[in-house]
Design a protein around this motif. Sequence first.
Motif, PDB file in Angstrom:
ATOM      1  N   ALA A   6       0.869  -1.411  -0.193  1.00  0.00           N
ATOM      2  CA  ALA A   6       0.105   0.108  -0.459  1.00  0.00           C
ATOM      3  C   ALA A   6       0.654   1.861  -0.130  1.00  0.00           C
ATOM      4  O   ALA A   6       0.699   1.415  -1.513  1.00  0.00           O
ATOM      5  N   PRO A   7       1.635   1.221   0.844  1.00  0.00           N
ATOM      6  CA  PRO A   7       2.208   2.644   0.532  1.00  0.00           C
ATOM      7  C   PRO A   7       3.460   2.412  -0.701  1.00  0.00           C
ATOM      8  O   PRO A   7       3.906   4.094  -0.873  1.00  0.00           O
ATOM      9  N   THR A   8       3.684   1.356  -1.100  1.00  0.00           N
ATOM     10  CA  THR A   8       4.686   1.928  -2.161  1.00  0.00           C
ATOM     11  C   THR A   8       3.619   2.315  -3.635  1.00  0.00           C
ATOM     12  O   THR A   8       4.475   2.228  -4.857  1.00  0.00           O
ATOM     13  N   LYS A   9       2.006   2.201  -4.177  1.00  0.00           N
ATOM     14  CA  LYS A   9       1.785   2.845  -4.745  1.00  0.00           C
ATOM     15  C   LYS A   9       2.078   4.414  -5.127  1.00  0.00           C
ATOM     16  O   LYS A   9       1.804   5.195  -4.413  1.00  0.00           O
ATOM     17  N   ALA A  29       7.422  -1.036  16.172  1.00  0.00           N
ATOM     18  CA  ALA A  29       6.575  -0.236  14.473  1.00  0.00           C
ATOM     19  C   ALA A  29       8.221  -0.192  13.567  1.00  0.00           C
ATOM     20  O   ALA A  29       8.550   1.652  14.020  1.00  0.00           O
ATOM     21  N   TRP A  30       8.296  -0.282  12.810  1.00  0.00           N
ATOM     22  CA  TRP A  30       8.802  -0.396  11.266  1.00  0.00           C
ATOM     23  C   TRP A  30       8.664   0.061   9.628  1.00  0.00           C
ATOM     24  O   TRP A  30       7.551  -1.124   9.999  1.00  0.00           O
ATOM     25  N   PHE A  31       8.641   0.926   9.141  1.00  0.00           N
ATOM     26  CA  PHE A  31       8.969  -0.026   7.561  1.00  0.00           C
ATOM     27  C   PHE A  31      10.219   0.714   7.131  1.00  0.00           C
ATOM     28  O   PHE A  31      10.568   2.028   7.405  1.00  0.00           O
ATOM     29  N   ALA A  32      11.055  -0.388   6.182  1.00  0.00           N
ATOM     30  CA  ALA A  32      11.766  -0.115   5.871  1.00  0.00           C
ATOM     31  C   ALA A  32      11.539   0.362   3.765  1.00  0.00           C
ATOM     32  O   ALA A  32      10.658  -0.599   3.423  1.00  0.00           O
ATOM     33  N   GLY A  33      12.197   1.148   2.949  1.00  0.00           N
ATOM     34  CA  GLY A  33      11.762   1.260   2.314  1.00  0.00           C
ATOM     35  C   GLY A  33      12.324   1.807   1.161  1.00  0.00           C
ATOM     36  O   GLY A  33      12.825   3.323   2.010  1.00  0.00           O
ATOM     37  N   TYR A  34      12.166   1.897  -0.278  1.00  0.00           N
ATOM     38  CA  TYR A  34      12.649   2.739  -1.309  1.00  0.00           C
ATOM     39  C   TYR A  34      12.565   2.703  -2.498  1.00  0.00           C
ATOM     40  O   TYR A  34      11.854   2.221  -2.967  1.00  0.00           O
ATOM     41  N   VAL A  35      12.829   3.812  -3.323  1.00  0.00           N
ATOM     42  CA  VAL A  35      12.989   4.102  -4.780  1.00  0.00           C
ATOM     43  C   VAL A  35      14.378   4.323  -4.802  1.00  0.00           C
ATOM     44  O   VAL A  35      15.113   4.834  -4.559  1.00  0.00           O
ATOM     45  N   PRO A  36      14.161   3.964  -6.701  1.00  0.00           N
ATOM     46  CA  PRO A  36      15.917   4.444  -7.053  1.00  0.00           C
ATOM     47  C   PRO A  36      16.703   5.414  -6.575  1.00  0.00           C
ATOM     48  O   PRO A  36      17.412   5.519  -6.288  1.00  0.00           O
ATOM     49  N   GLN A  37      16.110   6.812  -6.539  1.00  0.00           N
ATOM     50  CA  GLN A  37      16.250   8.062  -5.722  1.00  0.00           C
ATOM     51  C   GLN A  37      16.755   7.916  -4.241  1.00  0.00           C
ATOM     52  O   GLN A  37      17.484   8.831  -3.584  1.00  0.00           O
ATOM     53  N   LEU A  38      16.026   7.314  -3.640  1.00  0.00           N
ATOM     54  CA  LEU A  38      15.761   7.060  -2.163  1.00  0.00           C
ATOM     55  C   LEU A  38      15.506   6.151  -1.176  1.00  0.00           C
ATOM     56  O   LEU A  38      15.081   5.501  -1.573  1.00  0.00           O
ATOM     57  N   THR A  39      15.916   6.354  -0.257  1.00  0.00           N
ATOM     58  CA  THR A  39      15.990   5.391   0.972  1.00  0.00           C
ATOM     59  C   THR A  39      15.955   5.443   1.853  1.00  0.00           C
ATOM     60  O   THR A  39      16.204   6.593   2.434  1.00  0.00           O
ATOM     61  N   CYS A  40      14.371   4.961   2.291  1.00  0.00           N
ATOM     62  CA  CYS A  40      13.981   5.525   3.978  1.00  0.00           C
ATOM     63  C   CYS A  40      13.797   3.981   4.781  1.00  0.00           C
ATOM     64  O   CYS A  40      12.857   3.853   3.987  1.00  0.00           O
ATOM     65  N   VAL A  41      13.761   4.872   6.569  1.00  0.00           N
ATOM     66  CA  VAL A  41      13.685   3.783   7.263  1.00  0.00           C
ATOM     67  C   VAL A  41      12.688   4.740   8.453  1.00  0.00           C
ATOM     68  O   VAL A  41      13.169   5.487   8.995  1.00  0.00           O
ATOM     69  N   PRO A  53      -0.339   1.350  19.190  1.00  0.00           N
ATOM     70  CA  PRO A  53      -1.886   0.879  19.368  1.00  0.00           C
ATOM     71  C   PRO A  53      -2.097   0.265  17.864  1.00  0.00           C
ATOM     72  O   PRO A  53      -3.211   0.363  17.393  1.00  0.00           O
ATOM     73  N   GLY A  54      -0.917  -0.199  17.223  1.00  0.00           N
ATOM     74  CA  GLY A  54      -0.912  -0.706  15.420  1.00  0.00           C
ATOM     75  C   GLY A  54       0.911  -1.932  15.497  1.00  0.00           C
ATOM     76  O   GLY A  54       1.825  -1.616  16.884  1.00  0.00           O
ATOM     77  N   THR A  55       0.551  -1.150  14.538  1.00  0.00           N
ATOM     78  CA  THR A  55       1.546  -2.259  13.691  1.00  0.00           C
ATOM     79  C   THR A  55       2.561  -1.568  12.561  1.00  0.00           C
ATOM     80  O   THR A  55       2.518  -0.471  12.596  1.00  0.00           O
ATOM     81  N   ALA A  60       3.909   2.908  11.022  1.00  0.00           N
ATOM     82  CA  ALA A  60       5.143   3.338   9.979  1.00  0.00           C
ATOM     83  C   ALA A  60       4.770   3.527   8.775  1.00  0.00           C
ATOM     84  O   ALA A  60       5.527   4.338   8.025  1.00  0.00           O
ATOM     85  N   ALA A  61       4.609   3.051   8.384  1.00  0.00           N
ATOM     86  CA  ALA A  61       4.265   2.580   6.826  1.00  0.00           C
ATOM     87  C   ALA A  61       3.813   3.939   6.354  1.00  0.00           C
ATOM     88  O   ALA A  61       4.515   4.362   4.840  1.00  0.00           O
ATOM     89  N   PRO A  62       2.694   4.906   6.629  1.00  0.00           N
ATOM     90  CA  PRO A  62       1.938   5.562   5.941  1.00  0.00           C
ATOM     91  C   PRO A  62       2.880   7.016   6.804  1.00  0.00           C
ATOM     92  O   PRO A  62       2.818   8.031   5.645  1.00  0.00           O
ATOM     93  N   VAL A  63       3.798   6.914   7.570  1.00  0.00           N
ATOM     94  CA  VAL A  63       4.500   8.036   7.832  1.00  0.00           C
ATOM     95  C   VAL A  63       5.679   7.709   6.335  1.00  0.00           C
ATOM     96  O   VAL A  63       5.508   9.022   5.656  1.00  0.00           O
ATOM     97  N   TRP A  64       6.021   6.313   6.144  1.00  0.00           N
ATOM     98  CA  TRP A  64       7.290   7.124   5.254  1.00  0.00           C
ATOM     99  C   TRP A  64       6.330   7.547   3.433  1.00  0.00           C
ATOM    100  O   TRP A  64       7.171   7.870   2.934  1.00  0.00           O
TER     101      TRP A  64
END
Length: 99
Positions: A6-9, A29-41, A53-55, A60-64
């Motif tokens: 969902a966050p990568t749409k 709770a964490w989310f680690a993700g990337y696009v070609p130009q940027l990585t963020c955790v 109160p969540g996962t 974390a994914a909506p913040v990312w």
Amino acid sequence: EGTGGAPTKGWPAGAAAGKTGTSDDYRDAWFAGYVPQLTCVVWVGRDDNSSLPGTGATLAAPVWASFMRAAQGVGIQTEKGMSKRRARARWRTQGNEED
């Protein structure tokens, strides 16, 4: 697709990916993700080590996604002749979190 889908749409297929995580007792709770130009955790937790109160997918994914969209300029409408920098500033002042 999973919880990281969902966050990568909004990016071209295969251009963005991510992984969620949640510790025992929902303390971290964490989310680690990337696009070609940027990585963020993004990590979410409390100083007192109490449960959240969540996962990773719900906290974390909506913040990312919000950060990455702002950093990449995705979903920002610009007027002819307006710089992306000015458009981003206007977008943020309008209280937008995500598009």
